[in-house]
Design a protein around this motif. Structure first.
Motif, PDB file in Angstrom:
ATOM      1  N   ASP A 406       0.828  -1.214   0.000  1.00 36.45           N
ATOM      2  CA  ASP A 406       0.000   0.000   0.000  1.00 36.45           C
ATOM      3  C   ASP A 406       0.862   1.264   0.000  1.00 36.45           C
ATOM      4  O   ASP A 406       2.091   1.211   0.112  1.00 36.45           O
ATOM      5  N   LYS A 564      -4.391   3.420   7.308  1.00 33.57           N
ATOM      6  CA  LYS A 564      -4.525   1.965   7.374  1.00 33.57           C
ATOM      7  C   LYS A 564      -5.956   1.546   7.720  1.00 33.57           C
ATOM      8  O   LYS A 564      -6.451   0.515   7.246  1.00 33.57           O
ATOM      9  N   GLU A 567      -7.740   1.561   4.554  1.00 32.79           N
ATOM     10  CA  GLU A 567      -7.241   0.507   3.660  1.00 32.79           C
ATOM     11  C   GLU A 567      -7.701  -0.870   4.111  1.00 32.79           C
ATOM     12  O   GLU A 567      -7.865  -1.777   3.299  1.00 32.79           O
ATOM     13  N   ASN A 568      -7.885  -1.028   5.422  1.00 25.92           N
ATOM     14  CA  ASN A 568      -8.288  -2.329   5.958  1.00 25.92           C
ATOM     15  C   ASN A 568      -9.791  -2.579   5.859  1.00 25.92           C
ATOM     16  O   ASN A 568     -10.258  -3.677   6.172  1.00 25.92           O
TER      17      ASN A 568
END
Length: 629
Positions: A406, A564, A567-568
């Motif tokens: 990422d 994050k 993104e998660n």
């Protein structure tokens, strides 16, 4: 006569910088791999600039090395000058750049390829991809050979329907007069792959004997060469380096170009494709930057065993006579003799929005792509995509999760994310400004950031991984130690502090606090740090950077934590965006086209607003709840 029919795990089409990394990654992971090239002499060829690295590109090479790639090792073995760029600025933008001996670079990579287990290099033109029930099944060559495979990686570079142009002269060839690949485009289009046409260009190569270097500024390499590969012993690559040279265009140069613009295929309508914004031709520079009275021209050697010199900064597609006229107005080039004309090259490629973050085509399982075929420019960008595509082709065959990096952990992640989420209408070039978290994505810490991924997939050995972990342990241990080392205001301390131009100490402090002063650093303070352990150079460098920029790094790490979280939040594959009533029409269309893998990726798609993301988050909660019941 029956045609040849063979079986492989992975087929790689193309042996440029992307193809080499893809094929090596696949073969090193134990998969039977065949790599096709239109010419074995073109393996890892440098058809344009004779260097590796540079601003942001040096980061990519270090990251490729940390994943287990070959580019860093190859340039360390074949460079003729090396320089760390941007040393006057902060460490986030420091970037290595090395001049290569072009023929040596290609020769060594070919040797590595030909001596890698499970890898066969084959000279042949691939004409078709074989697709069965939405899955790749192999490729066919022009001669009729059939090569069955579980995965295929397309790394065709600038060879698909390539056309080289200068003035009225046009050749249906690849770079350097090599054979173009004329058949594959039709097969790709027949299988639903959208094709576009881009262009790039290259300057003339000239005879060194016809240059007057006394009218130019000499550009030397660094006294102490820093290697690209984390596995290269720095002492082993210290050697005598060649010089590069700097000169400038002038108003006479620009007048010749302006007077002949009607003869330029770029401005005369012969070339319709789009070129790279950040690597313009000299005619582009003269038109678009009309207020500039001069432009830099770097004279760079192509190798140790040739007199060819590369005229960096003067890429052109002007006619031959205009090239001679404009080059000869440049100081030092008054009597220059051209060895190879400058030219533009057009080629077929794709918009990478057709790919997932793994670089697999969304519509054809097992078909991957990397390099300039994906609409990027540059050797380093190509190699970075190549190693990821090669790894993921191997993961696909092994039925394992793909490697997806990422934006918060690598420049490679930024590069691929930009390509697959942003519709690009010109060749994409990596730049430090594209990376939001560049203070933590430095070229000096690429091994600490990415070796774990290379180790996880199987390209980094246990021994190398343990070495990285030990380095990380030593860094953290030393940072903690210097934070606890108190020093007083004695004369020896004051001498070092004031000698560096820093303010005299009034009270005692720690070594760590002194390192944070702009004028001071970890190395400079060694004489007053009486119990400092003997540490490797790379550890000391990391200690200095981490202490000096600690506050900024901590702040960026908090930003990464927020990143994050988004993104998660993985978007289920089964979501039908048309069913989300509150989404704007544009957002629905874009989300359906790109099929982002996460909320974070969805938020970066042009045309998807923060309000659309809020709607999508609410819908996802309902969707996931319903599917759990």
């Amino acid at each position: 006569m029956p045609n040849i029919s063979e079986e492989y795990d992975v087929v790689v089409v193309g042996a440029g910088h992307a193809g080499c990394e893809a094929a090596l990654a696949s073969a090193r992971l134990g998969l039977e791999t065949i790599c096709f090239t239109v010419s074995c002499e073109s393996i890892a060829m440098m058809p344009c600039n004779p260097n590796i690295g540079g601003s942001s590109k040096g980061h990519l090479v270090r990251e490729i090395d940390a994943l287990g790639g070959e580019m860093g090792k190859n340039i360390d073995a074949t460079f003729i000058q090396s320089k760390m760029l941007n040393k006057s600025k902060g460490p986030a933008v420091h970037s290595l750049r090395a001049q290569a001996d072009k023929s040596d670079y290609s020769r060594r990579m070919r040797m590595v390829m030909e001596n890698t287990e499970h890898l066969l290099v084959r000279q042949a033109e691939v004409s078709e991809i074989i697709v069965e029930d939405g899955k790749i099944a192999g490729v066919k060559t022009v001669s009729g050979g059939v090569y069955h495979a579980k995965a295929v990686v397309l790394c065709t570079g600038v060879y698909l329907k390539a056309r080289c142009i200068f003035g009225d002269t046009s050749y249906e060839t690849g770079p350097n007069g090599l054979q173009a690949a004329t058949h594959l485009t039709e097969s790709l289009m027949n299988n639903g792959i959208e094709i576009r046409r881009f262009k790039t260009g290259t300057p003339a190569r000239v005879d060194k004997r016809s240059i007057d270097f006394s009218k130019m500024s000499e550009q030397l390499g660094d006294d102490r060469v820093v290697p690209f590969s984390f596995t290269t012993d720095p002492d082993s690559i210290q050697k005598e380096q060649v010089s590069c040279w700097l000169t400038y265009t002038n108003e006479e140069t620009h007048k010749i170009i302006r007077d002949n613009l009607d003869r330029s295929p770029l401005y005369g309508g012969v070339i319709h494709s789009t070129g790279p914004r950040y690597c313009p031709s000299i005619e582009d520079k003269v038109v678009k930057f009309a207020d500039k009275d001069k432009h830099q021209v770097f004279i760079e050697p192509e190798g140790l065993y040739t007199n060819e010199m590369y005229l960096g900064g003067m890429s052109s597609s002007m006619p031959e006579d205009v090239q001679y006229a404009m080059y000869r107005t440049v100081p030092g080039l008054e009597n220059v003799r051209i060895v190879r004309n400058a030219y533009a090259i057009e080629y077929d490629c794709i918009s990478a929005v057709q790919l997932d973050s793994s670089l697999e085509f969304k519509k054809i399982k097992g078909l991957f792509a990397g390099g300039q075929f994906n609409g990027s420019s540059g050797y380093e960008e190509a190699a970075a995509q190549g190693i990821v595509a090669g790894i993921n082709a191997a993961m696909y065959v092994k039925n394992k999760e793909p490697l997806i990096l990422d934006r918060s952990e690598s420049y490679i992640g930024v590069l691929i994310d930009d390509l697959v989420t942003k519709e690009s209408f010109e060749p994409y070039r990596m730049m430090t400004s594209r990376a939001e978290y560049r203070l933590i994505l430095r070229q000096d810490n690429a091994d600490i950031r990415l070796s774990k991924y290379g180790h996880r997939v199987g390209l980094i050995s246990d021994e190398r991984m343990n070495s990285v972990l030990e380095k990380e342990r030593l860094i953290l241990q030393e940072i903690e130690r210097v934070k606890a080392v108190n020093i007083g205001t004695g004369e020896e301390v004051q001498k070092i502090v004031e000698g560096a131009g820093s303010t005299r100490l009034i009270t005692g402090t720690t070594i760590a606090e002194l390192v944070k002063r702009p004028e001071l650093n970890y190395e400079l303070l060694e004489p007053i740090d009486k119990h400092r352990p003997q540490l490797p150079c790379d550890v000391r460098e990391q200690v200095n950077i981490n202490l000096k920029y600690e506050g900024y790094i901590d702040r960026q790490m908090r930003q990464v934590e927020h990143f994050k979280k988004l993104e998660n939040k993985i978007i289920p594959d089964a979501i039908d965006y048309a069913q989300i009533n509150s989404l704007r029409k544009e957002a629905t269309q874009k989300l359906e086209k790109f099929r982002p893998r996460s909320i974070g990726q969805a938020s970066r798609i042009s045309g998807v607003s923060p309000a659309d993301i809020s709607v999508l988050l609410v819908y996802m909660e309902q969707f996931n709840h319903q599917n759990k019941q």
